[in-house]
Design a protein around this motif. Structure first.
Motif, PDB file in Angstrom:
ATOM      1  N   PHE A 213     -53.990 -66.129 -15.693  1.00 49.93           N
ATOM      2  CA  PHE A 213     -53.927 -65.577 -17.059  1.00 49.93           C
ATOM      3  C   PHE A 213     -54.265 -64.091 -17.037  1.00 49.93           C
ATOM      4  CE2 PHE A 213     -55.610 -64.449 -21.204  1.00 49.93           C
ATOM      5  CZ  PHE A 213     -54.703 -65.040 -22.087  1.00 49.93           C
ATOM      6  N   ILE A 214     -55.311 -63.730 -16.283  1.00 47.55           N
ATOM      7  CA  ILE A 214     -55.714 -62.308 -16.224  1.00 47.55           C
ATOM      8  C   ILE A 214     -54.604 -61.463 -15.596  1.00 47.55           C
ATOM      9  CG2 ILE A 214     -57.390 -60.653 -15.290  1.00 47.55           C
ATOM     10  CD1 ILE A 214     -59.518 -62.916 -15.531  1.00 47.55           C
ATOM     11  N   TRP A 215     -54.034 -61.934 -14.488  1.00 42.65           N
ATOM     12  CA  TRP A 215     -52.930 -61.178 -13.861  1.00 42.65           C
ATOM     13  C   TRP A 215     -51.755 -61.030 -14.833  1.00 42.65           C
ATOM     14  CZ3 TRP A 215     -52.917 -57.966  -9.989  1.00 42.65           C
ATOM     15  CH2 TRP A 215     -53.821 -58.121  -8.931  1.00 42.65           C
ATOM     16  N   ARG A 216     -51.451 -62.102 -15.570  1.00 44.25           N
ATOM     17  CA  ARG A 216     -50.312 -62.041 -16.515  1.00 44.25           C
ATOM     18  C   ARG A 216     -50.574 -61.076 -17.653  1.00 44.25           C
ATOM     19  NH1 ARG A 216     -50.012 -67.476 -16.454  1.00 44.25           N
ATOM     20  NH2 ARG A 216     -50.841 -67.735 -18.569  1.00 44.25           N
ATOM     21  N   HIS A 217     -51.852 -60.864 -17.978  1.00 43.50           N
ATOM     22  CA  HIS A 217     -52.196 -59.989 -19.108  1.00 43.50           C
ATOM     23  C   HIS A 217     -52.868 -58.712 -18.628  1.00 43.50           C
ATOM     24  CE1 HIS A 217     -51.555 -63.939 -20.899  1.00 43.50           C
ATOM     25  NE2 HIS A 217     -51.092 -63.253 -21.923  1.00 43.50           N
ATOM     26  N   MET A 218     -52.418 -58.212 -17.485  1.00 43.23           N
ATOM     27  CA  MET A 218     -52.988 -56.992 -16.907  1.00 43.23           C
ATOM     28  C   MET A 218     -52.928 -55.829 -17.904  1.00 43.23           C
ATOM     29  SD  MET A 218     -54.606 -55.735 -14.416  1.00 43.23           S
ATOM     30  CE  MET A 218     -54.718 -57.107 -13.282  1.00 43.23           C
ATOM     31  N   ILE A 223     -59.780 -51.420 -16.979  1.00 44.01           N
ATOM     32  CA  ILE A 223     -60.395 -50.899 -15.756  1.00 44.01           C
ATOM     33  C   ILE A 223     -60.507 -52.013 -14.716  1.00 44.01           C
ATOM     34  CG2 ILE A 223     -62.560 -49.967 -14.786  1.00 44.01           C
ATOM     35  CD1 ILE A 223     -63.090 -48.554 -17.406  1.00 44.01           C
ATOM     36  N   ILE A 224     -60.262 -51.664 -13.456  1.00 41.51           N
ATOM     37  CA  ILE A 224     -60.680 -52.534 -12.353  1.00 41.51           C
ATOM     38  C   ILE A 224     -62.009 -51.954 -11.878  1.00 41.51           C
ATOM     39  CG2 ILE A 224     -60.138 -53.478 -10.073  1.00 41.51           C
ATOM     40  CD1 ILE A 224     -58.032 -54.242 -12.166  1.00 41.51           C
ATOM     41  N   GLU A 225     -63.099 -52.707 -12.045  1.00 39.09           N
ATOM     42  CA  GLU A 225     -64.437 -52.218 -11.677  1.00 39.09           C
ATOM     43  C   GLU A 225     -64.969 -53.080 -10.536  1.00 39.09           C
ATOM     44  OE1 GLU A 225     -65.807 -52.563 -15.688  1.00 39.09           O
ATOM     45  OE2 GLU A 225     -66.687 -54.533 -15.369  1.00 39.09           O
ATOM     46  N   SER A 226     -65.617 -52.427  -9.545  1.00 39.01           N
ATOM     47  CA  SER A 226     -65.990 -53.216  -8.363  1.00 39.01           C
ATOM     48  C   SER A 226     -67.167 -54.156  -8.635  1.00 39.01           C
ATOM     49  CB  SER A 226     -66.330 -52.293  -7.192  1.00 39.01           C
ATOM     50  OG  SER A 226     -67.591 -51.695  -7.377  1.00 39.01           O
ATOM     51  N   ASP A 227     -68.052 -53.784  -9.573  1.00 39.85           N
ATOM     52  CA  ASP A 227     -69.326 -54.497  -9.728  1.00 39.85           C
ATOM     53  C   ASP A 227     -70.009 -54.651  -8.361  1.00 39.85           C
ATOM     54  OD1 ASP A 227     -71.516 -55.729 -10.780  1.00 39.85           O
ATOM     55  OD2 ASP A 227     -70.476 -57.529 -11.460  1.00 39.85           O
ATOM     56  N   HIS A 228     -69.950 -53.550  -7.581  1.00 41.00           N
ATOM     57  CA  HIS A 228     -70.580 -53.512  -6.254  1.00 41.00           C
ATOM     58  C   HIS A 228     -72.048 -53.935  -6.395  1.00 41.00           C
ATOM     59  CE1 HIS A 228     -71.261 -51.888  -2.196  1.00 41.00           C
ATOM     60  NE2 HIS A 228     -72.346 -51.294  -2.660  1.00 41.00           N
ATOM     61  N   ALA A 229     -72.389 -55.101  -5.863  1.00 42.09           N
ATOM     62  CA  ALA A 229     -73.733 -55.682  -6.050  1.00 42.09           C
ATOM     63  C   ALA A 229     -74.279 -56.155  -4.708  1.00 42.09           C
ATOM     64  CB  ALA A 229     -73.676 -56.831  -7.052  1.00 42.09           C
ATOM     65  N   ARG A 272     -55.957 -47.982 -13.921  1.00 47.96           N
ATOM     66  CA  ARG A 272     -57.161 -48.812 -13.964  1.00 47.96           C
ATOM     67  C   ARG A 272     -58.271 -48.366 -13.013  1.00 47.96           C
ATOM     68  NH1 ARG A 272     -53.116 -50.571 -15.849  1.00 47.96           N
ATOM     69  NH2 ARG A 272     -52.960 -52.087 -17.531  1.00 47.96           N
ATOM     70  N   LEU A 273     -57.896 -47.572 -12.009  1.00 43.11           N
ATOM     71  CA  LEU A 273     -58.920 -47.114 -11.057  1.00 43.11           C
ATOM     72  C   LEU A 273     -59.264 -45.640 -11.243  1.00 43.11           C
ATOM     73  CD1 LEU A 273     -57.660 -48.912  -7.808  1.00 43.11           C
ATOM     74  CD2 LEU A 273     -59.778 -49.402  -9.043  1.00 43.11           C
ATOM     75  N   HIS A 274     -58.552 -44.977 -12.137  1.00 44.66           N
ATOM     76  CA  HIS A 274     -58.808 -43.547 -12.313  1.00 44.66           C
ATOM     77  C   HIS A 274     -58.685 -43.098 -13.788  1.00 44.66           C
ATOM     78  CE1 HIS A 274     -58.662 -39.218 -11.746  1.00 44.66           C
ATOM     79  NE2 HIS A 274     -57.549 -39.232 -12.456  1.00 44.66           N
ATOM     80  N   THR A 275     -57.459 -43.184 -14.330  1.00 40.46           N
ATOM     81  CA  THR A 275     -57.194 -42.567 -15.637  1.00 40.46           C
ATOM     82  C   THR A 275     -58.027 -43.193 -16.764  1.00 40.46           C
ATOM     83  OG1 THR A 275     -54.952 -42.392 -14.781  1.00 40.46           O
ATOM     84  CG2 THR A 275     -55.308 -41.712 -17.070  1.00 40.46           C
TER      85      THR A 275
END
Ligand code: DOR
Ligand code: ZN
Length: 350
Positions: A213-218, A223-229, A272-275
């Motif tokens: 569902f998420i891919w279909r509604h990109m 934003i694509i956020e890493s949530d680097h944890a 999603r990764l910059h703008t």
């Protein structure tokens, strides 16, 4: 060496660098080095440190620690448990947003959702509020946003229900944006079963149906956020293991590999990764801040990681898009796996 591409420096509004307080997991130098290795030139650090960043004094200590360590640009989000409103005016010019945790996660730094509206009223609406708000609290978020129009970023949307909520709020014209993490885009509950603690995070991994569902509604994902944890290997092998996975060094290759498979376009990836993160978190973009990426296939390997935790849930996976060179404001800061600048040469932003 294969085909090379040039992209603008990536921006991640959602990372946990653990400094101060838990520098055995990560510190500002290792975390920002990992950022460069992953193609990020600007990152924003979350406030759920061992002592949460809920006062100006703690924020100042954190900024001082960052100042002589960072090798890329770093901004900070402030924290609240609903009892520090006096601090808001004092820190507003030093931070990029306010993070509110409405569900359980690392640090147990969670508000009672009754407090949400009060917090919205107290926070100067000039900087966004970021919410860890899973499906169960979406009604209260809706209600609050209808009343107070502070720009709100919903972090790490992980399910069909959560993204549907964001889409509805957008349709209604509410000032809402959302991010999705690579782990929610590339792993599911089946990986959680297989990988155990190594794929244990909040929000948890969801079903294939949610992911599809998420891919279909990109288009609804800003934003694509890493949530680097990062957590150490020993901690992840403990009982219970802490929530979270590292992501700074794997997000771009995973996304470029998805692009090659036709799952999204180059423009969607850059947006999603910059703008979009630049727009939403008011980052001034410099045309001479760029990354050079090699499009040959390579294997994600724990040994090569610059993050102090030294592991990835994606280790062993074959991907394209290894970052070769990072240039910030015209100066080469990273090349062929090595950081070329001294600690503290990155900029603190707000
Ligand atoms: O899995 C997670 N880990 N989710 C969060 O929201 C916080 C993070 C952490 O700080 O470890
Ligand atoms: Zn997080």
């Amino acid at each position: 060496m294969g085909q090379k591409i040039i992209l603008p420096g990536l921006i991640d509004p959602h990372v946990h660098l653990r400094d101060p307080g838990q520098t055995h997991k990560e510190d500002f130098l290792t975390g920002t080095s990992a950022a460069l290795a992953g193609g990020y030139t600007t990152i924003f650090d979350m406030p759920n440190n061992a002592e949460p960043i809920t006062t100006e004094e703690r924020l100042n200590t954190k900024i001082a620690s960052a100042q002589n360590q960072v090798v890329c640009d770093v901004g900070f989000h402030f924290g609240t448990l609903g009892d520090n409103f006096d601090e808001f005016e004092k820190v507003i010019d030093k931070v990029s947003g306010l993070k509110i945790y409405m569900n359980v996660t690392t640090g147990n730094f969670i508000i009672n959702s009754d407090k949400l509206i009060e917090i919205y009223k107290a926070w100067p609406g000039t900087k966004p509020i970021l919410l860890h708000a899973e499906d169960d609290v979406s009604d209260i978020v809706f209600k609050t946003l209808r009343e107070i129009k502070t720009p709100t970023h919903i972090c790490h949307v992980s399910s069909e229900a959560e993204l549907t909520f964001v889409m509805k709020a957008k349709e209604e014209g509410l000032p809402i944006t959302c991010g999705v993490t690579p782990h929610h885009l590339f792993l599911t509950d089946r990986d959680a079963e297989e990988k155990g603690a190594w794929a244990h995070m909040k929000p948890s991994l969801k079903t294939q149906k949610d992911q599809d569902f998420i891919w279909r509604h990109m288009d609804a994902v800003d934003i694509i956020e890493s949530d680097h944890a990062p957590h150490t290997k020993a901690e992840k092998q403990g009982n219970p293991p802490p929530f979270g996975v590292p992501g700074l060094e794997t997000t771009l290759p995973l996304m470029l590999t998805a692009e090659q498979k036709g799952k999204l376009s180059r423009q969607q990836l850059i947006d999603r990764l910059h703008t979009n993160p630049a727009k939403i978190f008011d980052v001034s973009v410099d045309k001479s801040t760029t990354i050079e990426v090699d499009m040959d296939e390579f294997e994600i390997s724990n040994e090569k990681m610059l993050t102090k935790c030294g592991w990835s849930p994606f280790a062993g996976q074959r991907v394209v898009g290894e970052v070769q060179k990072v240039t910030i404001r015209g100066s080469i800061v990273f090349e062929n796996g090595e950081v070329l600048v001294s600690p503290g040469s990155g900029k603190i932003i707000n």
